[in-house]
Scaffold this motif. Structure first.
Motif, PDB file in Angstrom:
ATOM      1  N   ILE A  22       0.846  -1.203   0.000  1.00 28.30           N
ATOM      2  CA  ILE A  22       0.000   0.000   0.000  1.00 28.30           C
ATOM      3  C   ILE A  22       0.876   1.246   0.000  1.00 28.30           C
ATOM      4  O   ILE A  22       0.617   2.199  -0.745  1.00 28.30           O
ATOM      5  CB  ILE A  22      -0.951  -0.009   1.213  1.00 28.30           C
ATOM      6  CG1 ILE A  22      -2.052  -1.046   1.014  1.00 28.30           C
ATOM      7  CG2 ILE A  22      -1.575   1.384   1.425  1.00 28.30           C
ATOM      8  CD1 ILE A  22      -2.849  -1.349   2.267  1.00 28.30           C
ATOM      9  N   THR A  26       0.887   3.854  -3.109  1.00 25.58           N
ATOM     10  CA  THR A  26       0.518   5.254  -2.875  1.00 25.58           C
ATOM     11  C   THR A  26       1.636   6.171  -3.343  1.00 25.58           C
ATOM     12  O   THR A  26       1.381   7.216  -3.950  1.00 25.58           O
ATOM     13  CB  THR A  26       0.212   5.494  -1.392  1.00 25.58           C
ATOM     14  OG1 THR A  26      -0.779   4.562  -0.943  1.00 25.58           O
ATOM     15  CG2 THR A  26      -0.302   6.910  -1.171  1.00 25.58           C
ATOM     16  N   GLN A  61      -8.727   5.063   1.851  1.00 26.70           N
ATOM     17  CA  GLN A  61      -7.681   4.696   2.800  1.00 26.70           C
ATOM     18  C   GLN A  61      -8.034   5.164   4.210  1.00 26.70           C
ATOM     19  O   GLN A  61      -7.856   4.426   5.189  1.00 26.70           O
ATOM     20  CB  GLN A  61      -6.338   5.283   2.361  1.00 26.70           C
ATOM     21  CG  GLN A  61      -5.777   4.631   1.098  1.00 26.70           C
ATOM     22  CD  GLN A  61      -4.373   5.104   0.789  1.00 26.70           C
ATOM     23  OE1 GLN A  61      -3.853   6.031   1.402  1.00 26.70           O
ATOM     24  NE2 GLN A  61      -3.736   4.475  -0.182  1.00 26.70           N
ATOM     25  N   SER A  65      -9.166   2.755   7.319  1.00 24.09           N
ATOM     26  CA  SER A  65      -8.369   2.879   8.541  1.00 24.09           C
ATOM     27  C   SER A  65      -9.260   3.083   9.760  1.00 24.09           C
ATOM     28  O   SER A  65      -9.015   2.528  10.835  1.00 24.09           O
ATOM     29  CB  SER A  65      -7.372   4.032   8.422  1.00 24.09           C
ATOM     30  OG  SER A  65      -6.449   3.798   7.378  1.00 24.09           O
ATOM     31  N   ALA A 100      -1.760   7.492   3.302  1.00 25.80           N
ATOM     32  CA  ALA A 100      -1.049   6.229   3.492  1.00 25.80           C
ATOM     33  C   ALA A 100      -0.422   6.155   4.872  1.00 25.80           C
ATOM     34  O   ALA A 100      -0.322   5.071   5.462  1.00 25.80           O
ATOM     35  CB  ALA A 100       0.010   6.052   2.406  1.00 25.80           C
ATOM     36  N   ALA A 103      -3.113   5.217   7.236  1.00 23.90           N
ATOM     37  CA  ALA A 103      -3.337   3.777   7.138  1.00 23.90           C
ATOM     38  C   ALA A 103      -2.259   3.004   7.877  1.00 23.90           C
ATOM     39  O   ALA A 103      -2.554   2.065   8.629  1.00 23.90           O
ATOM     40  CB  ALA A 103      -3.386   3.358   5.668  1.00 23.90           C
ATOM     41  N   MET A 132      -7.747  -2.465   0.584  1.00 25.85           N
ATOM     42  CA  MET A 132      -7.168  -1.135   0.429  1.00 25.85           C
ATOM     43  C   MET A 132      -6.053  -1.147  -0.597  1.00 25.85           C
ATOM     44  O   MET A 132      -5.914  -0.207  -1.393  1.00 25.85           O
ATOM     45  CB  MET A 132      -6.641  -0.618   1.771  1.00 25.85           C
ATOM     46  CG  MET A 132      -6.220   0.851   1.737  1.00 25.85           C
ATOM     47  SD  MET A 132      -5.332   1.402   3.230  1.00 25.85           S
ATOM     48  CE  MET A 132      -6.554   1.112   4.501  1.00 25.85           C
ATOM     49  N   THR A 136      -6.115   1.106  -4.072  1.00 23.72           N
ATOM     50  CA  THR A 136      -5.026   2.053  -4.335  1.00 23.72           C
ATOM     51  C   THR A 136      -4.338   1.735  -5.654  1.00 23.72           C
ATOM     52  O   THR A 136      -4.103   2.623  -6.484  1.00 23.72           O
ATOM     53  CB  THR A 136      -4.002   2.014  -3.181  1.00 23.72           C
ATOM     54  OG1 THR A 136      -4.670   2.285  -1.942  1.00 23.72           O
ATOM     55  CG2 THR A 136      -2.902   3.047  -3.393  1.00 23.72           C
TER      56      THR A 136
END
Length: 265
Positions: A22, A26, A61, A65, A100, A103, A132, A136
């Motif tokens: 992730i 990102t 995201q 989260s 990010a 997250a 996620m 992304t």
């Protein structure tokens, strides 16, 4: 189900560190849009601009989260979350990078094996982390396609993404109602990678559909699509048509048309 040289023995899926991926995806997304015109249209997401794409991805995201931190045990009743979205679009790239980080902070205090409600198969916190990642990644690819770039997708991640999509698709009818039309009189579609030994066999039944995990590499299927793992990932998500030059297909054209007309996620 997929067969792979680098597989999780429990699932057969290539091992991917979703949390690390992730952050990497990102960063790629941020790099693509930082100096771009955010008013640029995104053809793979009709009606959206790059600004919409960035806002959506960062919002997902942050919302996921929040779900992880809340350890939800039932479907959430709201998607409201404090986005801290900048007033000016020139701050969107940094805001996405910060998403990010939000997250990562949630991951740091969440056991991926924690039991949680999820709309898909895996009723654990790890479902939301995996989901996620592919939200992304696909929208990073959307951004690059809009900018005339060819997305580069790491092969193990692509393999994992195809599996994640096909495993969870039968449960997506609440937000993708056409999925309910994916049924048929025992018809099969095989997806096979050309850059590895990965295969998925989808079986359509009168009452629905799902992966046939007993023989994913079976030589016979009513229709087959072949391509690299990256191209197959873009295919299942509707970013490539099955007639694309990068892919090869054979078998029942009507079955393939039916699948791709109703499997939009």
């Amino acid at each position: 189900m997929t067969t792979s040289d680098h597989a999780d023995p429990a699932s057969g899926v290539a091992r991917v560190d979703h949390r690390t991926a992730i952050a990497a995806e990102t960063a790629r997304f941020v790099a693509a849009v930082r100096d771009a015109d955010l008013a640029t249209a995104v053809p793979s997401c009709p009606g959206w601009t790059l600004a919409d794409l960035v806002k959506h991805t960062g919002s997902v995201q942050r919302w996921f989260s929040a779900l992880l931190r809340a350890r939800i045990q039932e479907p959430p009743r709201t998607r409201e979350v404090n986005l801290r979205l900048p007033e000016q679009e020139d701050g969107y790239a940094d805001w996405l990078a910060e998403s990010a980080t939000v997250a990562a902070d949630a991951f740091a205090v969440t056991d991926p094996d924690l039991a949680m409600w999820a709309w898909g198969v895996d009723q654990h916190a790890r479902f939301w982390v995996r989901r996620m990642l592919f939200e992304t990644l696909l929208h990073r690819a959307d951004a690059e396609l809009a900018l005339g770039l060819r997305p580069v997708i790491d092969r193990p991640v692509a393999v994992d993404g195809i599996d994640e999509f096909l495993v969870n698709l039968p449960f997506a009818t609440s937000f993708a109602p056409k999925v309910a039309d994916l049924r048929g009189p025992d018809r099969t579609i095989r997806f096979r990678t050309t850059d590895g030994d990965d295969a998925w066999l989808v079986r359509l039944r009168p009452d629905g559909f799902g992966l046939d995990t007993s023989r994913p590499s079976a030589d016979t299927a009513d229709a087959t699509v072949r391509g690299t793992a990256a191209d197959l990932l873009l295919l299942v998500y509707g970013r490539l048509p099955y007639e694309a030059e990068a892919l090869a297909h054979e078998g029942d054209e009507h079955l393939l048309a039916h699948w791709f007309a109703n499997s939009a996620f």
